[in-house]
Design a protein around this motif. Sequence first.
Motif, PDB file in Angstrom:
ATOM      1  N   TRP A 187       1.048  -1.259  -0.053  1.00 12.97           N
ATOM      2  CA  TRP A 187       0.022  -0.018   0.029  1.00 12.97           C
ATOM      3  C   TRP A 187       0.804   1.189   0.167  1.00 12.97           C
ATOM      4  O   TRP A 187       1.461   1.696   1.220  1.00 12.97           O
ATOM      5  CB  TRP A 187      -0.906   0.020   1.320  1.00 12.97           C
ATOM      6  N   ARG A 188       1.018   1.767  -1.041  1.00 15.64           N
ATOM      7  CA  ARG A 188       1.820   3.094  -1.133  1.00 15.64           C
ATOM      8  C   ARG A 188       1.230   4.267  -0.754  1.00 15.64           C
ATOM      9  O   ARG A 188       0.259   4.658  -0.963  1.00 15.64           O
ATOM     10  CB  ARG A 188       2.132   3.407  -2.573  1.00 15.64           C
ATOM     11  N   LEU A 189       1.992   5.011   0.136  1.00 11.06           N
ATOM     12  CA  LEU A 189       1.527   6.231   0.840  1.00 11.06           C
ATOM     13  C   LEU A 189       1.616   7.329  -0.390  1.00 11.06           C
ATOM     14  O   LEU A 189       2.746   7.631  -0.534  1.00 11.06           O
ATOM     15  CB  LEU A 189       2.302   6.559   1.992  1.00 11.06           C
ATOM     16  N   ARG A 190       0.506   7.634  -0.556  1.00  9.16           N
ATOM     17  CA  ARG A 190       0.370   8.825  -1.693  1.00  9.16           C
ATOM     18  C   ARG A 190       0.697  10.114  -1.041  1.00  9.16           C
ATOM     19  O   ARG A 190       1.345  11.081  -1.518  1.00  9.16           O
ATOM     20  CB  ARG A 190      -0.873   9.097  -2.239  1.00  9.16           C
ATOM     21  N   ARG A 191      -0.124  10.445   0.182  1.00 11.01           N
ATOM     22  CA  ARG A 191       0.234  11.574   1.081  1.00 11.01           C
ATOM     23  C   ARG A 191       0.121  11.469   2.486  1.00 11.01           C
ATOM     24  O   ARG A 191      -0.939  10.876   2.646  1.00 11.01           O
ATOM     25  CB  ARG A 191      -0.338  12.769   0.231  1.00 11.01           C
TER      26      ARG A 191
END
Length: 105
Positions: free
Chosen positions: A83-87
């Motif tokens: 789960w990539r942290l976008r912001r």
Amino acid sequence: MLLVHLTLDPPAGGESLPHDTGSLIRACATREDGLEHVSVHAAATPWPVVGVFLGRTDLASAEATAERLWRRAVARRPRLAAWRLRRAEVPLLRPELLRPDGGET
């Protein structure tokens, strides 16, 4: 207290955010983090959001703390790295948009 949204990119396979993500983030917090509450919105579109409520008054400090909490959670549960942290940011709201009549507060 400030609310920071951790906005996440789900993995390509469509995997759901683990049901215990909020508990995991809480378990990663220290007293210095000032964590008050975690709210997980796994079905939010277009991206899942984790709301992190912190006892902070400074936006930059709150956002940095929330991002650190996410990184700690990923370190404890490596599959969260999918789960990539976008912001990590405090959502800024326009009060006039919150009123049903659109008027000034």
